[in-house]
Design an enzyme around this catalytic site. Structure first.
Site, PDB file in Angstrom:
ATOM      1  N   TYR A 151      -2.866  11.637   2.271  1.00 58.37           N
ATOM      2  CA  TYR A 151      -3.007  11.572   0.844  1.00 58.37           C
ATOM      3  C   TYR A 151      -3.204  12.883   0.083  1.00 58.37           C
ATOM      4  O   TYR A 151      -2.872  13.173  -0.988  1.00 58.37           O
ATOM      5  CB  TYR A 151      -4.751  11.161   0.698  1.00 58.37           C
ATOM      6  N   HIS A 210      -5.415  -7.346   0.052  1.00 58.30           N
ATOM      7  CA  HIS A 210      -4.610  -6.225  -0.002  1.00 58.30           C
ATOM      8  C   HIS A 210      -3.837  -6.302   1.316  1.00 58.30           C
ATOM      9  O   HIS A 210      -2.646  -5.709   1.265  1.00 58.30           O
ATOM     10  CB  HIS A 210      -5.631  -5.013   0.073  1.00 58.30           C
ATOM     11  N   ASP A 255       0.954  -1.252   0.042  1.00 55.66           N
ATOM     12  CA  ASP A 255       0.169   0.009   0.124  1.00 55.66           C
ATOM     13  C   ASP A 255       0.985   1.173   0.033  1.00 55.66           C
ATOM     14  O   ASP A 255       1.752   1.433  -1.002  1.00 55.66           O
ATOM     15  CB  ASP A 255      -1.067  -0.158   1.028  1.00 55.66           C
TER      16      ASP A 255
END
Length: 381
Positions: free
Chosen positions: A306, A358, A176
């Site tokens: 982000y 994931h 990630d």
């Protein structure tokens, strides 16, 4: 200066959490709504009841405190990390980097097999000294109080961390966010990094018609998965990448909001063979991960990471291919495509698995451990 650290959450913080969970205000349910509209009300009510009445933070805290932990300051930020040394004299230093919405909790099941392979059916030649940091602004490294912490800055901080610990040559593994930071470390310090191993690697189509025409059926399915994610599952990224402050007020004030924000990803990104998030990841482990967001009040600084990524021109600029050997582990929900990865990475190892999603370190730690051993074993030998 590096200081020894032990997690000791004040009881008042746990009491406050319990009170908030006891007086949550729920919305009215919409009949027939499932996960496609977000976390279902009945599911979340059940999970909150378990969190409030059955989950034991002190037990999880004690489990985390079994491992040596430290806090150091790098580039003006506190960095929390576990530093677990192997008893094997020739063990290879290895940095493990988590992502969002993850934490150092992701790697707990990897520590024993990687540091002590003798006790876990492995070759002692494949032992590692582990450094497991909390990303800047995440968990016990947070919260951050300034902007500018791009993935490149994080990579430079982690290079400095490893140098400060005296690790002159080491491996890096990440998924990630870690799969963005780890390759960047390889570009920054290629003489110090033995190899980079990643999972949940995002690879972007080149736009070259020849590349697109050469895609296999499985690779086309991965592109379709990426398209579905963009169309149906990327709202969290749009919000955190553009208005991180606005979303953080609800997440910082309501533990139920923080739980829902995270558990939705554990439903959408885990192996689809699992019906519910806790079918893929232990329920207590999942809640401990959420607790590291809630107890540290890091909703804003994690969301802000982000925004930094979205607004970092160097992140999206063309890059010269890395010279550091790279291994890629592809799990069920990953969208990695080798021909695209090879445009920017020196890919020497590529594995594909039919289980695990994931959150590979949580869902399929055995597969991830074996792949890490295989990749770095080939470089060491």
């Amino acid at each position: 200066m590096t200081k020894s650290y032990r997690i000791e959450i004040p009881q008042a913080d746990l009491d406050d959490l319990g009170e908030r969970l006891a007086r949550v205000r729920w919305p009215e349910a919409i009949g027939g709504a499932g996960w496609e509209r977000g976390v279902p009300l009945d599911y979340l009510k059940d999970l909150v009841e378990y969190w409030r009445d059955s989950y034991d933070w002190r037990e999880q805290e004690a489990q985390l405190n079994k491992y040596p932990q430290f806090i150091t300051e790098i580039d003006g930020a506190d960095i929390h990390f576990l530093h677990v040394r192997s008893a094997e004299p020739d063990a290879t230093p290895l940095l493990l980097i988590h992502g969002w919405p993850g934490s150092v909790v992701e790697f707990l099941d990897l520590i024993g097999p990687l540091t002590d392979p003798r006790a876990h059916g492995g070759d002692p030649a494949h032992a590692f000294h582990l450094v497991i940091p909390s990303l800047p602004g995440y968990g016990l490294s947070g919260p951050l109080r300034e902007t500018g912490w791009t993935d490149g800055r994080v990579a430079r901080a982690f290079v400095a961390l490893m140098a400060g610990l005296g690790h002159e040559r080491y491996g890096v593994q990440g998924g990630d966010v870690g799969a963005f930071v780890a390759p960047e470390m390889g570009r920054i310090a290629p003489d110090h990094i033995l190899g980079v191993h990643v999972n949940s690697l995002v690879t972007f189509p080149t736009g070259d018609p020849a590349d697109m025409a050469a895609l296999t059926e499985r690779e086309r399915e991965r592109l379709a998965t990426m398209k579905r994610w963009q169309d149906e599952q990327s709202a969290y990224m749009q919000i955190q990448g553009t208005r991180p402050a606005t979303v953080s007020y609800g997440l910082a004030d309501s533990p139920v909001a923080q739980l829902a924000w995270i558990v939705e990803k554990f439903k959408e990104w885990t192996d689809p063979a699992s019906e519910l998030p806790e079918d893929a990841v232990d329920r207590d482990r999942l809640l401990t991960n959420v607790m590291l967001y809630w107890l540290t009040n890091t909703a804003l600084s994690t969301a802000n990471s982000y925004y930094e990524r979205w607004h970092d021109a160097s992140m999206w600029a063309p890059k010269e291919p890395s010279t550091v050997p790279t291994g890629v582990a592809v799990f069920v929900m990953d969208i990695s495509i080798r021909r695209f990865a090879e445009k920017t990475q020196k890919v020497v190892h590529w594995s594909e698995f039919d289980r695990g999603g994931h959150f590979a370190a949580l869902e399929a730690p055995d597969l991830l451990v074996d792949d890490i051993r295989t990749f770095f074993g080939g470089l060491i030998e």
